[in-house]
Design an enzyme around this catalytic site. Structure first.
Site, PDB file in Angstrom:
ATOM      1  N   LYS A 187       1.015  -1.049   0.561  1.00  0.00           N
ATOM      2  CA  LYS A 187      -0.412  -0.027  -0.064  1.00  0.00           C
ATOM      3  C   LYS A 187       0.969   1.154  -0.193  1.00  0.00           C
ATOM      4  O   LYS A 187       1.373   1.070   0.955  1.00  0.00           O
ATOM      5  CB  LYS A 187      -0.811   0.169   1.520  1.00  0.00           C
ATOM      6  CG  LYS A 187      -1.118   1.229   1.845  1.00  0.00           C
ATOM      7  CD  LYS A 187      -3.228   1.080   2.450  1.00  0.00           C
ATOM      8  CE  LYS A 187      -2.401   1.270   4.023  1.00  0.00           C
ATOM      9  NZ  LYS A 187      -2.529   2.771   3.594  1.00  0.00           N
ATOM     10  N   ASP A 236      -3.035   4.019  -2.090  1.00  0.00           N
ATOM     11  CA  ASP A 236      -3.961   5.141  -1.508  1.00  0.00           C
ATOM     12  C   ASP A 236      -4.337   6.056  -1.119  1.00  0.00           C
ATOM     13  O   ASP A 236      -3.771   6.612  -0.064  1.00  0.00           O
ATOM     14  CB  ASP A 236      -3.806   4.224   0.359  1.00  0.00           C
ATOM     15  CG  ASP A 236      -4.405   5.054   1.448  1.00  0.00           C
ATOM     16  OD1 ASP A 236      -5.762   4.891   1.686  1.00  0.00           O
ATOM     17  OD2 ASP A 236      -4.569   4.330   2.727  1.00  0.00           O
ATOM     18  N   LEU A 237      -5.273   6.638  -1.826  1.00  0.00           N
ATOM     19  CA  LEU A 237      -4.431   8.586  -2.036  1.00  0.00           C
ATOM     20  C   LEU A 237      -6.440   8.812  -1.753  1.00  0.00           C
ATOM     21  O   LEU A 237      -6.333  10.150  -1.706  1.00  0.00           O
ATOM     22  CB  LEU A 237      -4.612   8.836  -3.649  1.00  0.00           C
ATOM     23  CG  LEU A 237      -2.671   8.174  -3.616  1.00  0.00           C
ATOM     24  CD1 LEU A 237      -2.392   8.858  -5.231  1.00  0.00           C
ATOM     25  CD2 LEU A 237      -1.646   8.611  -2.711  1.00  0.00           C
ATOM     26  N   LYS A 238      -7.025   7.695  -1.829  1.00  0.00           N
ATOM     27  CA  LYS A 238      -8.660   8.923  -1.184  1.00  0.00           C
ATOM     28  C   LYS A 238      -8.793   9.613  -1.829  1.00  0.00           C
ATOM     29  O   LYS A 238      -9.322  10.900  -0.878  1.00  0.00           O
ATOM     30  CB  LYS A 238      -8.660   8.626   0.526  1.00  0.00           C
ATOM     31  CG  LYS A 238      -7.645   7.225   0.941  1.00  0.00           C
ATOM     32  CD  LYS A 238      -7.853   7.918   2.827  1.00  0.00           C
ATOM     33  CE  LYS A 238      -7.839   6.824   3.611  1.00  0.00           C
ATOM     34  NZ  LYS A 238      -6.157   6.235   4.022  1.00  0.00           N
ATOM     35  N   PHE A 239      -9.544   9.262  -3.245  1.00  0.00           N
ATOM     36  CA  PHE A 239      -9.720  10.705  -3.945  1.00  0.00           C
ATOM     37  C   PHE A 239     -11.344  11.122  -3.406  1.00  0.00           C
ATOM     38  O   PHE A 239     -12.184  10.879  -3.431  1.00  0.00           O
ATOM     39  CB  PHE A 239      -9.712  10.519  -5.311  1.00  0.00           C
ATOM     40  CG  PHE A 239      -7.900  10.301  -6.268  1.00  0.00           C
ATOM     41  CD1 PHE A 239      -7.449  10.566  -6.001  1.00  0.00           C
ATOM     42  CD2 PHE A 239      -8.395   8.965  -6.805  1.00  0.00           C
ATOM     43  CE1 PHE A 239      -6.117  11.014  -6.123  1.00  0.00           C
ATOM     44  CE2 PHE A 239      -7.135   9.333  -7.548  1.00  0.00           C
ATOM     45  CZ  PHE A 239      -5.716   9.618  -7.219  1.00  0.00           C
ATOM     46  N   HIS A 240     -11.119  11.965  -3.913  1.00  0.00           N
ATOM     47  CA  HIS A 240     -12.371  13.193  -3.401  1.00  0.00           C
ATOM     48  C   HIS A 240     -11.982  14.496  -3.920  1.00  0.00           C
ATOM     49  O   HIS A 240     -11.846  15.264  -3.072  1.00  0.00           O
ATOM     50  CB  HIS A 240     -12.386  13.583  -1.487  1.00  0.00           C
ATOM     51  CG  HIS A 240     -13.825  13.540  -0.838  1.00  0.00           C
ATOM     52  ND1 HIS A 240     -14.336  13.956  -0.102  1.00  0.00           N
ATOM     53  CD2 HIS A 240     -15.295  14.205  -1.882  1.00  0.00           C
ATOM     54  CE1 HIS A 240     -15.336  14.083  -0.295  1.00  0.00           C
ATOM     55  NE2 HIS A 240     -15.436  14.610  -0.641  1.00  0.00           N
ATOM     56  N   ASP A 241     -13.322  14.574  -4.520  1.00  0.00           N
ATOM     57  CA  ASP A 241     -13.439  16.138  -5.737  1.00  0.00           C
ATOM     58  C   ASP A 241     -14.600  15.411  -6.212  1.00  0.00           C
ATOM     59  O   ASP A 241     -15.151  14.870  -6.035  1.00  0.00           O
ATOM     60  CB  ASP A 241     -12.089  15.806  -5.919  1.00  0.00           C
ATOM     61  CG  ASP A 241     -11.974  17.717  -6.683  1.00  0.00           C
ATOM     62  OD1 ASP A 241     -12.394  18.509  -7.164  1.00  0.00           O
ATOM     63  OD2 ASP A 241     -10.377  17.677  -6.233  1.00  0.00           O
ATOM     64  N   THR A 276     -13.130  15.551 -12.046  1.00  0.00           N
ATOM     65  CA  THR A 276     -11.746  15.826 -11.904  1.00  0.00           C
ATOM     66  C   THR A 276     -11.083  13.936 -11.402  1.00  0.00           C
ATOM     67  O   THR A 276     -10.383  13.287 -11.166  1.00  0.00           O
ATOM     68  CB  THR A 276     -11.036  16.445 -10.269  1.00  0.00           C
ATOM     69  OG1 THR A 276     -12.114  18.252 -11.189  1.00  0.00           O
ATOM     70  CG2 THR A 276      -9.898  16.509  -9.967  1.00  0.00           C
ATOM     71  N   THR A 300     -11.966   6.362   9.855  1.00  0.00           N
ATOM     72  CA  THR A 300     -11.723   6.056  11.888  1.00  0.00           C
ATOM     73  C   THR A 300     -10.968   6.605  12.661  1.00  0.00           C
ATOM     74  O   THR A 300     -11.495   6.393  14.426  1.00  0.00           O
ATOM     75  CB  THR A 300     -11.038   4.489  12.061  1.00  0.00           C
ATOM     76  OG1 THR A 300      -9.868   4.975  11.313  1.00  0.00           O
ATOM     77  CG2 THR A 300     -11.912   3.228  11.338  1.00  0.00           C
ATOM     78  N   ARG A 342      -2.895  -7.252  14.525  1.00  0.00           N
ATOM     79  CA  ARG A 342      -2.545  -7.295  15.321  1.00  0.00           C
ATOM     80  C   ARG A 342      -2.111  -8.542  15.538  1.00  0.00           C
ATOM     81  O   ARG A 342      -2.795  -9.895  15.940  1.00  0.00           O
ATOM     82  CB  ARG A 342      -1.904  -6.039  16.580  1.00  0.00           C
ATOM     83  CG  ARG A 342      -1.470  -4.937  16.555  1.00  0.00           C
ATOM     84  CD  ARG A 342      -0.251  -4.275  16.086  1.00  0.00           C
ATOM     85  NE  ARG A 342       0.013  -2.973  16.123  1.00  0.00           N
ATOM     86  CZ  ARG A 342      -0.776  -2.573  14.238  1.00  0.00           C
ATOM     87  NH1 ARG A 342      -0.689  -2.689  13.041  1.00  0.00           N
ATOM     88  NH2 ARG A 342       0.063  -1.639  14.278  1.00  0.00           N
ATOM     89  N   GLY A 392       0.661  -2.267   9.047  1.00  0.00           N
ATOM     90  CA  GLY A 392       2.240  -2.072   8.560  1.00  0.00           C
ATOM     91  C   GLY A 392       3.320  -2.380   9.621  1.00  0.00           C
ATOM     92  O   GLY A 392       4.065  -3.264   9.162  1.00  0.00           O
ATOM     93  N   ARG A 393       2.737  -1.798  10.348  1.00  0.00           N
ATOM     94  CA  ARG A 393       4.741  -1.853  11.432  1.00  0.00           C
ATOM     95  C   ARG A 393       5.151  -3.716  12.443  1.00  0.00           C
ATOM     96  O   ARG A 393       6.215  -3.475  11.764  1.00  0.00           O
ATOM     97  CB  ARG A 393       4.288  -0.988  13.228  1.00  0.00           C
ATOM     98  CG  ARG A 393       4.962   0.825  12.526  1.00  0.00           C
ATOM     99  CD  ARG A 393       4.166   1.656  13.496  1.00  0.00           C
ATOM    100  NE  ARG A 393       2.632   1.933  13.174  1.00  0.00           N
ATOM    101  CZ  ARG A 393       1.121   2.475  14.246  1.00  0.00           C
ATOM    102  NH1 ARG A 393       2.230   3.444  14.627  1.00  0.00           N
ATOM    103  NH2 ARG A 393       0.192   2.713  13.516  1.00  0.00           N
TER     104      ARG A 393
HETATM  105  O1  C5P Z   1       1.443   0.024  11.199  1.00  0.00           O
HETATM  106  P1  C5P Z   1      -0.402   0.190  11.209  1.00  0.00           P
HETATM  107  O2  C5P Z   1      -0.217  -2.053  11.043  1.00  0.00           O
HETATM  108  O3  C5P Z   1      -0.947   0.793  12.247  1.00  0.00           O
HETATM  109  O4  C5P Z   1      -0.370   0.598   9.796  1.00  0.00           O
HETATM  110  C1  C5P Z   1      -1.595   0.885   9.300  1.00  0.00           C
HETATM  111  C2  C5P Z   1      -2.095   1.300   7.677  1.00  0.00           C
HETATM  112  O5  C5P Z   1      -3.135   1.276   7.701  1.00  0.00           O
HETATM  113  C3  C5P Z   1      -1.463   3.084   7.923  1.00  0.00           C
HETATM  114  O6  C5P Z   1      -1.405   2.900   6.511  1.00  0.00           O
HETATM  115  C4  C5P Z   1      -2.939   3.499   8.594  1.00  0.00           C
HETATM  116  O7  C5P Z   1      -2.732   5.090   7.896  1.00  0.00           O
HETATM  117  C5  C5P Z   1      -3.997   2.466   7.679  1.00  0.00           C
HETATM  118  N1  C5P Z   1      -5.167   2.602   7.962  1.00  0.00           N
HETATM  119  C6  C5P Z   1      -5.841   2.694   9.789  1.00  0.00           C
HETATM  120  N2  C5P Z   1      -7.167   2.374  10.027  1.00  0.00           N
HETATM  121  C7  C5P Z   1      -8.331   2.734   9.022  1.00  0.00           C
HETATM  122  C8  C5P Z   1      -6.890   4.008   7.295  1.00  0.00           C
HETATM  123  C9  C5P Z   1      -5.967   3.145   7.409  1.00  0.00           C
HETATM  124  O8  C5P Z   1      -5.135   2.410  10.767  1.00  0.00           O
HETATM  125  N3  C5P Z   1      -9.014   3.183   9.403  1.00  0.00           N
END
Ligand code: C5P
Length: 238
Positions: free
Chosen positions: A33, A60-65, A69, A119, A180, A209-210
């Site tokens: 992503k 993941d650019l979440k377009f809104h316009d 556009t 969220t 997680r 992510g992390r």
């Molecule tokens: O590191 P982690 O697993 O928390 O990363 C989650 C990813 O999902 C990040 O890129 C975060 O911006 C994205 N995200 C989120 N919650 C959302 C929408 C997107 O954590 N509701």
């Protein structure tokens, strides 16, 4: 062809740091992503380089316009060969329909999904922008609208997944962050679920992510989540 359920969030400031991670991952096990930070810093050439290396990319650019556009932005994004992109459902029916028609013109149309309610928002912040419905009502309303406009799915929390799966049906993609593994650190996420629970709740794709990007051995962390996913999927198909 494999359909990796894990989408690794490349939350990095530049291509050099993102590439250090990507070099240690495997496109057969995950998609990637790319969000606003990395895209703004490195642009479409970096996205194309990930596609060239065999990765499915969720832009993941979440377009809104306005519809025109957003449609043109979606078409430009689709030409990069990405796997998925997203728009804000609150942009409305005309905007989502224009986006859907635009991606259909791509040589290989990406999945087009919607963001319902961020969220980071809660009941008071929704009320502040004039939304009187409950958070759940608003999520459901926007997810239904996205489905009516022919979008492929939504980003949602695992808590919302069962309600959406039941209401909208099995063909609608649910893409879920806040994942997680049982032994991982929460970081700044308040409500998290394990990969297995997210799948059982109805999620199709897990944004992680992390727990992977910050792991001492990212490929091993990815393989462990993948093993948990395969185990869960084999149990649910029995
Ligand atoms: O590191 P982690 O697993 O928390 O990363 C989650 C990813 O999902 C990040 O890129 C975060 O911006 C994205 N995200 C989120 N919650 C959302 C929408 C997107 O954590 N509701």
């Amino acid at each position: 062809m494999t359909d990796p359920r894990i989408i690794v969030a490349l939350d990095y400031p530049d291509a050099a740091s993102a590439n250090r991670l990507v070099a240690r991952l495997d496109p057969a096990l995950c998609r990637l992503k790319v969000g606003k930070e990395l895209f703004t810093a490195e642009g479409p050439a970096f996205v194309a380089s990930l596609v060239h290396r065999g990765y499915g990319v969720f832009l993941d650019l979440k377009f809104h316009d306005i519809p025109n556009t957003v449609a043109r932005a979606c078409l430009a994004a689709s030409r990069l060969g990405i796997w998925m992109l997203n728009v804000h459902a609150s942009g409305g029916r005309a905007m989502m329909e224009a986006a859907r028609e635009a991606v259909e013109h791509a040589a290989t149309p990406p999945r087009l999904i919607a963001v319902t309610v961020l969220t980071s928002m809660n009941q008071p912040t929704l009320a502040e922008i004039g939304v009187g419905d409950t958070l759940h009502e608003q999520v459901l309303r926007l997810a239904r609208l996205a489905a009516q406009c022919g979008l492929d799915g939504v980003v949602c929390s695992a808590q919302e997944a069962p309600m959406l799966r039941e209401d909208i049906g099995s063909d609608f993609l649910l893409v879920t962050p806040g994942i997680r593994p049982a032994d991982a650190c929460l970081d700044d996420q308040a409500r998290v679920v394990t990969p297995a629970k997210a799948l059982r709740q109805g999620s199709d794709y897990l944004v992680i992510g992390r727990p992977i990007t910050q792991a001492p051995d990212p490929l091993q962390a990815l393989q462990r989540v993948q093993a948990e996913i395969l185990n869960t999927l084999s149990r649910t198909s029995q």
